[in-house]
Scaffold this motif. Sequence first.
Motif, PDB file in Angstrom:
ATOM      1  N   VAL A  48       0.639  -0.508   0.408  1.00  0.00           N
ATOM      2  CA  VAL A  48       0.414  -0.091   0.772  1.00  0.00           C
ATOM      3  C   VAL A  48       0.926   1.865   0.052  1.00  0.00           C
ATOM      4  CG1 VAL A  48      -1.703   0.963   1.374  1.00  0.00           C
ATOM      5  CG2 VAL A  48      -2.198  -0.978   1.523  1.00  0.00           C
ATOM      6  N   TYR A  49       0.545   2.115  -0.683  1.00  0.00           N
ATOM      7  CA  TYR A  49       1.222   3.489  -1.072  1.00  0.00           C
ATOM      8  C   TYR A  49       0.150   4.952  -1.316  1.00  0.00           C
ATOM      9  CZ  TYR A  49       4.421   6.474  -3.466  1.00  0.00           C
ATOM     10  OH  TYR A  49       5.008   8.278  -3.471  1.00  0.00           O
ATOM     11  N   HIS A  50       0.646   5.514  -0.353  1.00  0.00           N
ATOM     12  CA  HIS A  50       0.183   6.524  -0.920  1.00  0.00           C
ATOM     13  C   HIS A  50       0.843   7.848  -0.463  1.00  0.00           C
ATOM     14  CE1 HIS A  50      -0.094   7.457   4.089  1.00  0.00           C
ATOM     15  NE2 HIS A  50      -0.768   5.615   4.079  1.00  0.00           N
ATOM     16  N   SER A  51       1.626   9.031  -1.419  1.00  0.00           N
ATOM     17  CA  SER A  51       2.304  10.677  -1.148  1.00  0.00           C
ATOM     18  C   SER A  51       1.746  10.826  -1.484  1.00  0.00           C
ATOM     19  CB  SER A  51       3.388   9.684  -2.303  1.00  0.00           C
ATOM     20  OG  SER A  51       4.054  10.739  -2.426  1.00  0.00           O
ATOM     21  N   HIS A  52       1.721  12.115   0.328  1.00  0.00           N
ATOM     22  CA  HIS A  52       1.509  13.379   0.119  1.00  0.00           C
ATOM     23  C   HIS A  52       0.408  13.735   0.001  1.00  0.00           C
ATOM     24  CE1 HIS A  52       5.717  15.292  -0.098  1.00  0.00           C
ATOM     25  NE2 HIS A  52       5.634  14.091  -0.871  1.00  0.00           N
ATOM     26  N   LEU A  53      -0.818  12.186   0.722  1.00  0.00           N
ATOM     27  CA  LEU A  53      -2.024  12.409   0.843  1.00  0.00           C
ATOM     28  C   LEU A  53      -2.539  12.806   2.094  1.00  0.00           C
ATOM     29  CD1 LEU A  53      -4.813  12.124   0.332  1.00  0.00           C
ATOM     30  CD2 LEU A  53      -3.914   9.555   0.395  1.00  0.00           C
ATOM     31  N   LEU A  54      -1.833  11.852   3.233  1.00  0.00           N
ATOM     32  CA  LEU A  54      -2.176  12.029   4.934  1.00  0.00           C
ATOM     33  C   LEU A  54      -1.959  13.791   5.486  1.00  0.00           C
ATOM     34  CD1 LEU A  54      -2.721  10.438   6.710  1.00  0.00           C
ATOM     35  CD2 LEU A  54      -0.289   9.907   7.524  1.00  0.00           C
ATOM     36  N   GLU A  55      -1.333  14.594   4.783  1.00  0.00           N
ATOM     37  CA  GLU A  55      -0.898  15.685   5.521  1.00  0.00           C
ATOM     38  C   GLU A  55      -1.987  16.973   5.300  1.00  0.00           C
ATOM     39  OE1 GLU A  55       1.848  16.168   1.542  1.00  0.00           O
ATOM     40  OE2 GLU A  55       1.164  14.453   3.103  1.00  0.00           O
ATOM     41  N   HIS A  56      -2.795  16.337   4.064  1.00  0.00           N
ATOM     42  CA  HIS A  56      -4.147  16.706   3.654  1.00  0.00           C
ATOM     43  C   HIS A  56      -5.785  16.129   4.237  1.00  0.00           C
ATOM     44  CE1 HIS A  56      -2.245  19.180   0.080  1.00  0.00           C
ATOM     45  NE2 HIS A  56      -1.596  17.457   0.299  1.00  0.00           N
ATOM     46  N   PHE A  57      -5.211  15.434   5.001  1.00  0.00           N
ATOM     47  CA  PHE A  57      -6.557  14.624   5.546  1.00  0.00           C
ATOM     48  C   PHE A  57      -6.524  15.296   7.422  1.00  0.00           C
ATOM     49  CE2 PHE A  57      -7.325  10.365   4.181  1.00  0.00           C
ATOM     50  CZ  PHE A  57      -6.929  10.812   3.259  1.00  0.00           C
ATOM     51  N   PRO A  58      -8.095  16.137   7.824  1.00  0.00           N
ATOM     52  CA  PRO A  58      -8.716  16.065   9.124  1.00  0.00           C
ATOM     53  C   PRO A  58      -7.306  15.766  10.050  1.00  0.00           C
ATOM     54  CG  PRO A  58     -10.391  16.689   7.462  1.00  0.00           C
ATOM     55  CD  PRO A  58      -9.223  15.465   7.413  1.00  0.00           C
ATOM     56  N   LYS A  59      -7.018  16.280  11.492  1.00  0.00           N
ATOM     57  CA  LYS A  59      -6.108  15.137  12.343  1.00  0.00           C
ATOM     58  C   LYS A  59      -7.230  13.977  12.067  1.00  0.00           C
ATOM     59  CE  LYS A  59      -3.277  15.555  16.341  1.00  0.00           C
ATOM     60  NZ  LYS A  59      -2.956  16.056  17.406  1.00  0.00           N
ATOM     61  N   ASP A  85       8.502  17.120   4.678  1.00  0.00           N
ATOM     62  CA  ASP A  85       9.675  16.394   6.160  1.00  0.00           C
ATOM     63  C   ASP A  85       9.702  18.279   6.423  1.00  0.00           C
ATOM     64  OD1 ASP A  85      11.920  16.675   7.983  1.00  0.00           O
ATOM     65  OD2 ASP A  85      13.301  16.114   5.779  1.00  0.00           O
ATOM     66  N   LEU A  86       8.943  17.867   7.809  1.00  0.00           N
ATOM     67  CA  LEU A  86       8.925  19.161   8.547  1.00  0.00           C
ATOM     68  C   LEU A  86      10.205  19.906   9.114  1.00  0.00           C
ATOM     69  CD1 LEU A  86       6.715  21.030   9.554  1.00  0.00           C
ATOM     70  CD2 LEU A  86       6.362  19.358  11.654  1.00  0.00           C
ATOM     71  N   GLU A  87      11.280  18.549   9.519  1.00  0.00           N
ATOM     72  CA  GLU A  87      12.206  19.728   9.721  1.00  0.00           C
ATOM     73  C   GLU A  87      12.897  20.027   8.409  1.00  0.00           C
ATOM     74  OE1 GLU A  87      16.548  17.917  11.951  1.00  0.00           O
ATOM     75  OE2 GLU A  87      14.380  16.761  10.960  1.00  0.00           O
ATOM     76  N   ARG A  88      13.250  19.802   7.560  1.00  0.00           N
ATOM     77  CA  ARG A  88      13.403  20.330   6.579  1.00  0.00           C
ATOM     78  C   ARG A  88      12.784  21.661   6.639  1.00  0.00           C
ATOM     79  NH1 ARG A  88      17.462  21.897   3.976  1.00  0.00           N
ATOM     80  NH2 ARG A  88      17.336  22.480   1.601  1.00  0.00           N
ATOM     81  N   ILE A  89      11.326  21.437   6.084  1.00  0.00           N
ATOM     82  CA  ILE A  89      10.677  23.019   5.770  1.00  0.00           C
ATOM     83  C   ILE A  89      11.382  24.043   6.871  1.00  0.00           C
ATOM     84  CG2 ILE A  89       8.515  23.682   6.098  1.00  0.00           C
ATOM     85  CD1 ILE A  89       7.147  21.464   4.145  1.00  0.00           C
ATOM     86  N   ALA A  90      11.517  23.579   8.049  1.00  0.00           N
ATOM     87  CA  ALA A  90      11.146  24.355   9.234  1.00  0.00           C
ATOM     88  C   ALA A  90      13.131  25.323   8.654  1.00  0.00           C
ATOM     89  CB  ALA A  90      11.524  23.742   9.930  1.00  0.00           C
TER      90      ALA A  90
END
Length: 92
Positions: A48-59, A85-90
């Motif tokens: 099962v694969y999903h890319s840049h999907l989870l961050e768009h879901f309400p928690k 990568d939240l660390e990289r974005i920050a």
Amino acid sequence: MRLLNLGCGAHYHRDWVNVDFRSTSPEVIPYNLLGRSLPFCSNAFDAVYHSHLLEHFPKRYAPVFLQECYRVIKPGGVIRIVVPDLERIAQI
């Protein structure tokens, strides 16, 4: 080998079962992934694969969605989740 690509958008492969909120091709199954069971049997997929999907879901939807990913994967299967990568974005 059965492979599942969730939230594929316009990036899909014919060897995979591709699912997105809207279908961009006959190769993509349209399905609302929020707060619902995936429309597949348990232990149906090797990966099962999903890319840049989870961050768009309400928690509140994330735990149910992830449980569904585990439900449809065969024992010993692979789940690959790609998120920013939240660390990289920050750092930037």
